[in-house]
Design an enzyme around this catalytic site. Structure first.
Site, PDB file in Angstrom:
ATOM      1  N   GLY A  34       0.844  -1.203   0.000  1.00 17.28           N
ATOM      2  CA  GLY A  34       0.000   0.000   0.000  1.00 17.28           C
ATOM      3  C   GLY A  34       0.873   1.245   0.000  1.00 17.28           C
ATOM      4  O   GLY A  34       0.677   2.164  -0.814  1.00 17.28           O
ATOM      5  N   HIS A  35       1.872   1.250   0.876  1.00 13.86           N
ATOM      6  CA  HIS A  35       2.771   2.402   0.938  1.00 13.86           C
ATOM      7  C   HIS A  35       3.577   2.548  -0.358  1.00 13.86           C
ATOM      8  O   HIS A  35       3.722   3.647  -0.888  1.00 13.86           O
ATOM      9  CB  HIS A  35       3.759   2.238   2.092  1.00 13.86           C
ATOM     10  CG  HIS A  35       3.140   2.190   3.458  1.00 13.86           C
ATOM     11  ND1 HIS A  35       3.116   1.047   4.209  1.00 13.86           N
ATOM     12  CD2 HIS A  35       2.539   3.145   4.215  1.00 13.86           C
ATOM     13  CE1 HIS A  35       2.548   1.292   5.378  1.00 13.86           C
ATOM     14  NE2 HIS A  35       2.165   2.552   5.406  1.00 13.86           N
TER      15      HIS A  35
HETATM   16  P1  AMP Z   1       0.409   4.780   7.753  1.00 15.28           P
HETATM   17  O1  AMP Z   1       1.836   4.323   7.667  1.00 15.28           O
HETATM   18  O2  AMP Z   1      -0.536   3.752   8.229  1.00 15.28           O
HETATM   19  O3  AMP Z   1       0.279   6.099   8.464  1.00 15.28           O
HETATM   20  O4  AMP Z   1      -0.037   5.082   6.263  1.00 15.28           O
HETATM   21  C1  AMP Z   1       0.701   5.972   5.453  1.00 15.28           C
HETATM   22  C2  AMP Z   1      -0.064   6.216   4.193  1.00 15.28           C
HETATM   23  O5  AMP Z   1      -0.227   4.981   3.485  1.00 15.28           O
HETATM   24  C3  AMP Z   1      -1.460   6.790   4.425  1.00 15.28           C
HETATM   25  O6  AMP Z   1      -1.733   7.790   3.455  1.00 15.28           O
HETATM   26  C4  AMP Z   1      -2.340   5.574   4.244  1.00 15.28           C
HETATM   27  O7  AMP Z   1      -3.643   5.891   3.827  1.00 15.28           O
HETATM   28  C5  AMP Z   1      -1.590   4.831   3.155  1.00 15.28           C
HETATM   29  N1  AMP Z   1      -1.967   3.418   3.152  1.00 15.28           N
HETATM   30  C6  AMP Z   1      -1.974   2.559   4.206  1.00 15.28           C
HETATM   31  N2  AMP Z   1      -2.452   1.353   3.838  1.00 15.28           N
HETATM   32  C7  AMP Z   1      -2.762   1.451   2.512  1.00 15.28           C
HETATM   33  C8  AMP Z   1      -3.302   0.547   1.547  1.00 15.28           C
HETATM   34  N3  AMP Z   1      -3.627  -0.695   1.851  1.00 15.28           N
HETATM   35  N4  AMP Z   1      -3.479   1.001   0.281  1.00 15.28           N
HETATM   36  C9  AMP Z   1      -3.156   2.265  -0.051  1.00 15.28           C
HETATM   37  N5  AMP Z   1      -2.643   3.165   0.808  1.00 15.28           N
HETATM   38  C10 AMP Z   1      -2.440   2.767   2.079  1.00 15.28           C
END
Ligand code: AMP
Length: 295
Positions: A34-35
């Site tokens: 995702g990241h």
């Molecule tokens: P986090 O590390 O959880 O703060 O997420 C960092 C970024 O990655 C944020 O903009 C999230 O929305 C995005 N993100 C997390 N999981 C996913 C995913 N499965 N698909 C797309 N983007 C994601």
């Protein structure tokens, strides 16, 4: 790729890279596909001569006192390898002390979109998110920043932050990346034991089933749609629903009927101690980027 632990390092590196597009991807690390999809989007937006900046920072002020701040995974070397492999130029990976003065006394609060859904379950969470994102925007001054639709309420809150405080940055949304069984990728999925992991896709499946029913007209209104969601979700025996909501895609206001609306369906649920979130639009719904801004 440069790895920058301090604000001074970051500012010095940015000073050497003036006049090219800067695209920011804020993350808390524990990177997954995702990241990395956000890094790829950032490169598309920045172009080959632009600068793609990732932040790896587990932001203490967005965690509640009984949440998983201490347990949150921090696999720094593996994260840096993923950043390198995706062509990230700069990684800002500061300590909490580097980001926050011990006697800090200013924070950023969004007072409307943050009060419901995850904001209701996690008081203060979006204040922490807004504060750190505002600080990163002020430090880095990106032309654009990429956020995942996975955290849909966060995306809406950040757009509001940028609008109301006049940050000159384009907020771009990236679609949710999922496992083959539909489970949205999340750094927290690693907390699930095998029974919880087997049950977890019910969250995405229930949302998709209801979205399809609304789109086809078999679920004519929110009452029928809520019941259908609960019926589907009941299949996840070990899970506890936190919330299910049907809201306007742009304002996050609850919908009382679907006619002429652009619904977004959001849910959060506990699988054991692990709280997972997910959301979907209606199939074929192209209105989201228009409603939420340019993408
Ligand atoms: P986090 O590390 O959880 O703060 O997420 C960092 C970024 O990655 C944020 O903009 C999230 O929305 C995005 N993100 C997390 N999981 C996913 C995913 N499965 N698909 C797309 N983007 C994601």
């Amino acid at each position: 790729m440069e790895v920058l632990p301090t604000k001074a390092d970051l500012l010095a590196s940015l000073a050497d890279r003036k006049g090219v597009p800067r695209v920011l991807v804020p993350t808390m690390g524990a990177l997954h596909r995702g990241h990395t999809s956000l890094f790829d989007r950032a490169r598309e937006v920045a172009g080959k001569d632009g600068v793609v900046i990732a932040t790896l920072f587990v932001n203490p002020v967005q965690f509640g006192p009984h949440e998983d701040f201490d347990a949150y995974p921090r696999p720094l070397e593996a994260d840096l390898e993923k950043c390198r492999a995706r062509g990230v130029d700069l990684v800002f990976a500061p300590s909490a002390d580097e980001v926050y003065a011990a006697d800090r006394s200013v924070a950023v609060t969004e007072n409307r979109l943050s009060t419901t859904l995850c904001g209701a379950s996690r008081p203060g969470h979006f204040d922490g998110v807004c504060t750190v994102v505002a600080k990163f925007f002020a430090l880095i001054r990106p032309d654009a920043a990429i956020f995942g639709e996975k955290d849909y309420q966060q995306l809406a809150v950040i757009r509001r932050l940028v609008r109301d405080l006049d940050f000159p940055v384009r907020i771009l949304a990236a679609p949710t990346v999922r496992e083959d069984d539909g489970l949205a990728l999340s750094s927290r999925n690693r907390y699930l034991d095998s029974a919880q992991r087997a049950a977890a896709p019910v969250l995405a499946r229930s949302l998709h089933e209801v979205a399809a029913g609304i789109a086809s007209g078999t679920l004519p209104g929110p009452t029928e749609a809520r019941q259908a969601f609960l019926d589907h979700f009941a299949a996840a025996a070990p899970a506890r629903l936190d919330y299910f909501a049907m809201v306007d895609a742009a304002t996050l206001e609850p919908l009382v009927d679907f006619a002429g609306q652009t619904p977004r369906l959001l849910a959060a649920a506990f699988f054991g101690q692990t709280r997972l979130i997910d959301n979907v639009g209606l199939p074929g719904d192209k209105a989201l980027p228009l409603l939420l801004g340019p993408s």
